[in-house]
Design an enzyme around this catalytic site. Sequence first.
Site, mmCIF file in Angstrom:
data_model
loop_
_atom_site.group_PDB
_atom_site.id
_atom_site.type_symbol
_atom_site.label_atom_id
_atom_site.label_comp_id
_atom_site.label_asym_id
_atom_site.label_seq_id
_atom_site.Cartn_x
_atom_site.Cartn_y
_atom_site.Cartn_z
ATOM 1 N N GLU A 51 56.958 40.626 42.401
ATOM 2 C CA GLU A 51 57.375 39.232 41.611
ATOM 3 C C GLU A 51 57.098 39.179 40.104
ATOM 4 O OE1 GLU A 51 56.125 35.846 39.690
ATOM 5 O OE2 GLU A 51 54.325 36.773 39.701
ATOM 6 N N ALA A 81 54.437 36.984 47.601
ATOM 7 C CA ALA A 81 54.485 37.083 48.906
ATOM 8 C C ALA A 81 54.081 38.652 49.444
ATOM 9 C CB ALA A 81 55.177 36.779 50.490
ATOM 10 N N GLU A 82 52.897 38.786 48.743
ATOM 11 C CA GLU A 82 52.548 40.751 48.803
ATOM 12 C C GLU A 82 52.328 40.867 49.993
ATOM 13 O OE1 GLU A 82 50.816 38.227 47.127
ATOM 14 O OE2 GLU A 82 50.550 38.275 44.303
ATOM 15 N N ASP A 107 44.156 43.561 41.803
ATOM 16 C CA ASP A 107 43.543 43.050 42.640
ATOM 17 C C ASP A 107 44.482 42.228 43.362
ATOM 18 O OD1 ASP A 107 41.448 42.369 40.467
ATOM 19 O OD2 ASP A 107 42.345 43.076 39.863
ATOM 20 N N PHE A 108 45.550 42.155 43.309
ATOM 21 C CA PHE A 108 46.191 41.535 44.406
ATOM 22 C C PHE A 108 47.100 42.426 45.773
ATOM 23 C CE2 PHE A 108 48.353 39.846 40.057
ATOM 24 C CZ PHE A 108 47.545 38.940 40.139
ATOM 25 N N HIS A 149 40.649 40.593 38.489
ATOM 26 C CA HIS A 149 42.629 40.372 37.821
ATOM 27 C C HIS A 149 41.659 42.217 37.060
ATOM 28 C CE1 HIS A 149 43.823 36.893 38.875
ATOM 29 N NE2 HIS A 149 45.496 36.964 36.956
#
Lengths: 344, 311
Positions: A51, A81-82, A107-108, A149
Amino acid sequence: MPWTKLVADQRRNFEPVGGGGCDRVLTYGEAISEAMEQAMEIDPRVIILGEGVSQPGFIYNTTRSICKRYGTKRVIETPIAEAALTGVTLGASLAGLRPVLIHMRCDFLLVSMDQIINHIAHWKRVFGNDTPLVIRAVIARGWGSGAQHSQSFHSLFASFEGLEVLMPATPYDIKGLFLSAVASPKPVLFLEHRWLYGDRDYVPRGTYLVPLGKAVLREEGSDITLIGMSLTNRDIYMAREKLKSERIFADWIDLRSINPIDLDTIYSSVAKTGRLLIVENGPVCCGIGAEIASRVMENCWDFLKTPVQRIGWPSATVPAGPELERQFYPGVDQILTTIRKMVT
Amino acid sequence: MDITTAFYLYSTMLKIRLVEEAIVNEYPLQEIQTPVHLYIGQEAIAAGIAINLQPHDFIVSNHRSHGHCLARGMDLEGFFKELYGKQGGVTSGWGGSMHIGDIERGIIGTSAIVAGGIPIGAGVALAQKMLSEGITVIYFGDGAVDEGIFWETLNFCKLNDLPVLFVMEDNHYASQTPTEQRHAYADIAHIVQGYEIPTLTLDGNNVFEVAKVSGNLINRIREGAGPCFMRCRTYRWKGHVGCSEDDDMGYRPAAELSIWKTRCPILWLEKYLTEQYPGKAEIEFFSRRDYWQREIDSAISKAKEAPYAVD
């Protein structure tokens, strides 16, 4: 295979300024950008997903050049949409591509934990098929990035032998390790640090591989072994001049690979110095430093002159306010204080 | 449906049924030490779709994958050796019933995390699109559409026009929880159609219908139409896991299973073939049953004799 043309890196010494038989300086960010471009040039199977990869910003400017050169067919913009994208990355690797998935924040990764652990990390062992994929994720810090984050999950992923975890700290390493990661038949989690993006180093123009799973001895000394990873190498770098003025000389190991850990390099250093301090870029509790400390006690007990020490974050929750942040991250002073106690 | 295809479909369904029944017979011996999610009652879906696939196509499946893999051509001996945890198993003893695969035979693998295989199938299709070769069939149950990752994948596939056939096997229960307690919407087809994805709901127990509908959709996908979606209404006879019919658990209405048993996909086809090809049909039924039973018995005895998989 195009990758076999590359020769393995023999370079052992960290030279932040000057030398190295190379006349060109790049930043850490420029080096990863160049590495991706060269990976795509060498191998048409390499694709980039994420993304923001093709949007202004270009993942801290690391995807701008590949977007320009290779366009949307090989640099694929994605929805946020990890979880699904991580599965897509796995599937693409199984069916003949060498995909690279990019997250702007470490973090994602947690959103895609099921795909990373339940699927990617176990796939080769269970099904026997190679999964040549790379997941790039950037660790951030400061300016109130806070709890969601600025985390660093290298230790979280270190239990799984089916997943390589890398933390490059220099421009030279980020390029060579990335090319090795893309060339590897194994899945690689590639953790970068936002604060290193401006660091400069001599980086060869051509392609070269830095071996996976190998730490590097940045400097030699006989009094203590210091282990850094990612950004904490900078703290060790800054601490070392002061140490030298106090006649304390350290073996400085940049871990580079969190999984697997290069234990041989660590053991031989500890056998020489008898002292070990690990500077973790993350929470101390259950960090990779805990695993290293255990292994060293199991294998180097007779050499140890003092208990293994760890420095790292006091908690897993990173605060946001500037003064809280300042207190939260250990730095040069804490490293120096700890070393003085250990050496005297 | 021509006679050759009709008997081929029958043979594939019968193979799956006999394999699953053999597992039911063997399971009490406790030599098969792996959780099994049986496919009895749903055979028409795997058989009907498999005949439309070509060598470079792939399937990705889930925990209830025996039928999908056998229809796609998984080796029976390797399959049984895997169930018994023996050397020569399709996933070398590391997989068990829930993780079988054979990429050489078009089976990417199977995930036992509900919906976990769905994005992997999309990734395979992304590679196929870039390499201009083949399509991917993703099998999942009605429980998988409760997961966010299903919707993420559906969106991504449409966005990139990936060559994917989504096959939802709607057997009405996610483990023991019925659809009505899980879905806020009445009909998933309406929602999937909202993505402008061609979507068809069909009788998953009618193998001709499955073969025809999937054949049409797969042709459209091969021509570049992007992803398509099939919702196959069906019913599993056994419990979610294991070999019993689990009626004693009380989550299924008493008559429900017996009604669906009257709609057995294999019996339906036997009846049709008997009417169409009197005399010949009975001979074919006997010879195919005899053939598969021998194959299965042989695979099981080889699996039992084989040494355990060790590291």
